[in-house]
Design a protein around this motif. Structure first.
Motif, PDB file in Angstrom:
ATOM      1  N   PHE A 159      -0.830   0.991  -3.475  1.00 38.18           N
ATOM      2  CA  PHE A 159       0.076   1.683  -4.696  1.00 38.18           C
ATOM      3  C   PHE A 159       0.367   2.049  -4.772  1.00 38.18           C
ATOM      4  CE2 PHE A 159      -1.517  -2.711  -4.451  1.00 38.18           C
ATOM      5  CZ  PHE A 159      -0.393  -3.562  -5.021  1.00 38.18           C
ATOM      6  N   PRO A 160       1.776   3.190  -5.265  1.00 43.51           N
ATOM      7  CA  PRO A 160       2.799   1.977  -5.830  1.00 43.51           C
ATOM      8  C   PRO A 160       3.069   1.333  -4.672  1.00 43.51           C
ATOM      9  CG  PRO A 160       2.705   3.986  -6.775  1.00 43.51           C
ATOM     10  CD  PRO A 160       1.826   4.323  -6.205  1.00 43.51           C
ATOM     11  N   LEU A 161       3.716  -0.566  -5.302  1.00 44.35           N
ATOM     12  CA  LEU A 161       4.065  -0.590  -3.885  1.00 44.35           C
ATOM     13  C   LEU A 161       6.284  -1.201  -4.957  1.00 44.35           C
ATOM     14  CD1 LEU A 161       3.756  -2.246  -1.743  1.00 44.35           C
ATOM     15  CD2 LEU A 161       2.964  -4.389  -3.506  1.00 44.35           C
ATOM     16  N   THR A 162       6.673  -1.725  -3.546  1.00 41.45           N
ATOM     17  CA  THR A 162       7.818  -1.745  -4.097  1.00 41.45           C
ATOM     18  C   THR A 162       7.493  -2.657  -2.805  1.00 41.45           C
ATOM     19  OG1 THR A 162       8.527   0.647  -3.796  1.00 41.45           O
ATOM     20  CG2 THR A 162      10.331  -1.136  -3.698  1.00 41.45           C
ATOM     21  N   LEU A 163       8.392  -4.127  -4.034  1.00 42.40           N
ATOM     22  CA  LEU A 163       8.927  -5.165  -3.194  1.00 42.40           C
ATOM     23  C   LEU A 163      10.468  -5.353  -3.398  1.00 42.40           C
ATOM     24  CD1 LEU A 163       5.818  -7.168  -4.355  1.00 42.40           C
ATOM     25  CD2 LEU A 163       6.451  -6.222  -2.287  1.00 42.40           C
ATOM     26  N   VAL A 164      11.609  -6.189  -2.843  1.00 44.37           N
ATOM     27  CA  VAL A 164      12.331  -6.248  -2.570  1.00 44.37           C
ATOM     28  C   VAL A 164      12.120  -7.579  -3.064  1.00 44.37           C
ATOM     29  CG1 VAL A 164      13.680  -5.188  -1.214  1.00 44.37           C
ATOM     30  CG2 VAL A 164      12.549  -6.974  -0.172  1.00 44.37           C
ATOM     31  N   SER A 165      13.482  -8.318  -3.752  1.00 44.58           N
ATOM     32  CA  SER A 165      13.712  -9.428  -3.828  1.00 44.58           C
ATOM     33  C   SER A 165      13.340 -10.724  -3.555  1.00 44.58           C
ATOM     34  CB  SER A 165      15.211  -9.794  -4.957  1.00 44.58           C
ATOM     35  OG  SER A 165      15.556 -11.391  -4.703  1.00 44.58           O
ATOM     36  N   GLY A 166      12.044 -12.342  -3.312  1.00 40.13           N
ATOM     37  CA  GLY A 166      11.189 -12.777  -2.474  1.00 40.13           C
ATOM     38  C   GLY A 166      10.451 -12.023  -1.955  1.00 40.13           C
ATOM     39  N   VAL A 167      10.330 -10.841  -2.168  1.00 44.64           N
ATOM     40  CA  VAL A 167       8.906 -10.559  -1.544  1.00 44.64           C
ATOM     41  C   VAL A 167       7.567 -10.338  -1.994  1.00 44.64           C
ATOM     42  CG1 VAL A 167       8.323  -8.659   0.705  1.00 44.64           C
ATOM     43  CG2 VAL A 167      11.082  -9.714   0.519  1.00 44.64           C
ATOM     44  N   GLY A 168       6.707 -10.697  -1.179  1.00 42.73           N
ATOM     45  CA  GLY A 168       5.166 -10.896  -2.030  1.00 42.73           C
ATOM     46  C   GLY A 168       4.214  -9.741  -1.037  1.00 42.73           C
ATOM     47  N   HIS A 169       3.092  -9.579  -1.506  1.00 44.62           N
ATOM     48  CA  HIS A 169       2.361  -8.970  -1.106  1.00 44.62           C
ATOM     49  C   HIS A 169       0.960  -9.750  -2.011  1.00 44.62           C
ATOM     50  CE1 HIS A 169      -0.181  -5.863  -0.031  1.00 44.62           C
ATOM     51  NE2 HIS A 169      -1.045  -5.719  -0.931  1.00 44.62           N
ATOM     52  N   LYS A 170      -0.164  -9.595  -1.012  1.00 42.43           N
ATOM     53  CA  LYS A 170      -1.122 -10.329  -1.457  1.00 42.43           C
ATOM     54  C   LYS A 170      -2.533  -9.551  -0.231  1.00 42.43           C
ATOM     55  CE  LYS A 170      -1.278 -13.352   2.972  1.00 42.43           C
ATOM     56  NZ  LYS A 170      -1.526 -14.893   3.246  1.00 42.43           N
TER      57      LYS A 170
END
Length: 218
Positions: A159-170
């Protein structure tokens, strides 16, 4: 047939949580019947602590509900619980809310060490890309809470983390490390996690008790 098999496997995998919920539902039913009477109404590594201890004339019914009504209510509750788990398993909940940010928190036990692990999932279902700041782990005890900024996971700061639409992070967080290293924290048995975006909006998971362990890992 394949879907029925998958549902069966899912119910078997999550049977502990289902048993707990159904048991609580049954206890509530029993208590509600018992209470009714006729004619009446009744800073570890990679973590920075940022906040500490933020304090903050009807007529009585004449007839009791029938036994059949109690059974019907219980069956409805059971059906709703099972429907929720099936919808969660096949992603129907996410499809019903396609334009939201989803933050999930669940607990697991590590097979080799018995440590309590928090599994965090962050998914961006909004149309635009979103920038998320470092996650904040929140320990709750009644109205009190203690918050910790997670600086890195396994020595890496994503982080900072950029997530585009429909994308996740775990990612996983070793909760036992917090309890072992922060004095008095063992009394805070409920946990949630939140993510603040770079535009100032905060997304927070539901608050879960640490005894609600759904699986074992590693």
């Amino acid at each position: 047939m394949n879907q029925l098999k998958q549902i069966g496997e899912f119910l078997k995998k999550n049977r502990t949580v289902i048993y707990v919920i159904l048991g609580l539902a049954l206890m509530l039913q029993i208590c509600s019947r018992g209470a009714s009477t006729p004619g009446t109404t009744t800073t570890t590594q990679g973590v920075e602590e940022v906040i500490t201890d933020s304090i903050q004339g009807m007529e009585a019914p004449t007839n009791e509900p029938s036994h059949s009504n109690d059974i019907n209510s219980l069956m409805i509750m059971i059906g709703l619980v099972l429907a929720f788990f099936v919808a969660k398993r096949y992603g129907y909940l996410e499809k019903l809310f396609p334009k939201v940010v989803i933050v999930k928190l669940s607990f697991a036990k590590q097979r080799s060490t018995g440590k309590l692990i928090a599994q965090v999932v962050l998914i961006n279902h909004k149309k635009e890309a979103i920038n998320f700041e470092n996650p904040v782990l929140i320990f709750h005890k009644g109205s009190k809470k203690r918050e910790f900024v997670i600086k890195n996971m396994g020595g890496v700061n994503y982080f900072p983390l950029t997530l585009v639409s429909g994308v996740g992070h775990k990612f996983n967080v070793d909760i036992q490390k917090f309890y072992d290293n922060v004095e008095g924290l063992s009394q805070f048995k409920n946990i949630s996690v939140s993510f603040k975006t770079t535009v100032g909006k905060t997304h927070t998971s539901m608050k879960w008790p640490t005894w609600m362990v759904t699986k074992k890992i590693g």
